[in-house]
Design an enzyme around this catalytic site. Structure first.
Site, short mmCIF file in Angstrom:
data_model
loop_
_atom_site.label_atom_id
_atom_site.label_comp_id
_atom_site.label_asym_id
_atom_site.label_seq_id
_atom_site.Cartn_x
_atom_site.Cartn_y
_atom_site.Cartn_z
N CYS A 123 -5.12 -0.78 -4.67
CA CYS A 123 -4.00 -1.44 -5.66
C CYS A 123 -4.40 -2.84 -5.67
CB CYS A 123 -2.77 -1.01 -5.21
SG CYS A 123 -1.53 -1.29 -6.54
N HIS B 142 -2.59 4.87 -3.35
CA HIS B 142 -2.12 4.33 -1.95
C HIS B 142 -2.26 5.80 -0.93
CE1 HIS B 142 -0.41 0.49 -2.63
NE2 HIS B 142 -0.12 0.70 -3.77
N GLU C 184 -2.02 5.20 2.22
CA GLU C 184 -1.26 4.71 3.29
C GLU C 184 0.09 5.26 3.21
OE1 GLU C 184 -0.76 1.45 0.59
OE2 GLU C 184 -2.37 2.75 1.31
#
Length: 227
Positions: free
Chosen positions: A85, A201, A203
């Protein structure tokens, strides 16, 4: 395997990335942007967030931080570098990956889960991944990937498109493109494929209680390919 996550003023996914890396077996260290040297690492991560408040241009000030010279040196020696990002935006500002990230097509911040198709050719990030259609999360205002026609030809010829926005069945179409990105591009590699920049993302989706567990496939596969 040792990893380092770079923290910038305005980073907000650095701790998420730290948790994810440690969960899947990395020995991670957090590195402040004003430091000059990265600790001995096998992987360096530029996390998501709003570095320096996204002033001037997203990632442009972070790309001039003290630590960036060390990141560039690490990358140029073949070290693995991921920018997620805002980290992707920083990679573009440093010139480590090609292209630009423009304002989203409909000029709105997007925060939702999306599906992406992973490039499983020879690269450490997705090669041999058990699931190549991943449900990941996006949260950005400037994720509309653009590059010149010449650059597009180069990244296509070199198989540098890392992930593409798609639907649950893997179909890549305008309907499955959340932000207007050229060719549904959600992430790209550099030519050597040791550097990965992508908007989604992984994560944020490492447990089913977080709406998806598909980020686990990414981290487990990366660690396996690095051993």
């Amino acid at each position: 395997m040792k990893s380092s996550v770079i923290i910038f003023p305005g980073s907000n996914c650095d701790r998420d990335m730290d948790v994810a890396l440690k969960k899947f077996g990395f020995k991670n260290k957090m590195v402040w942007h004003n430091d000059n040297v990265i600790p001995k690492s096998d992987l360096v991560v530029l996390p998501g967030g709003f570095s320096y408040g996204d002033y001037l241009r997203c990632g442009s000030i972070a790309a001039k931080s003290n630590i960036i010279n060390s990141v560039i040196e690490f990358a140029n020696k073949g070290g693995l570098v991921i920018g997620i990002c805002n980290g992707f935006q920083i990679l573009i500002e440093t010139g480590l990956v090609n292209g630009a990230l423009l304002r989203n097509k409909y000029l709105k911040f997007i925060c939702k889960n999306v599906f992406v198709k992973a490039n499983k050719t020879q690269n450490k990030y997705f090669n041999k991944i058990k699931k190549d259609i991943l449900e990941l999360h996006i949260a950005h205002n400037d994720g509309n990937y653009f590059c010149s026609e010449d650059d597009l030809k180069l990244i296509q010829d070199n198989d540098q498109i890392a992930v593409e926005y798609c639907d649950i069945n893997g179909e890549v179409s305008e309907k499955s493109n959340p932000n207007g990105s050229m060719k549904n591009i959600a992430g790209v590699f550099n030519k050597k494929k040791n550097i990965l920049g992508m908007m989604p993302h992984p994560e944020r989706v490492i447990d089913n209680c977080l709406s998806s567990n598909d980020g686990s496939y990414f981290f487990e596969n990366l660690l396996s390919n690095m051993k």
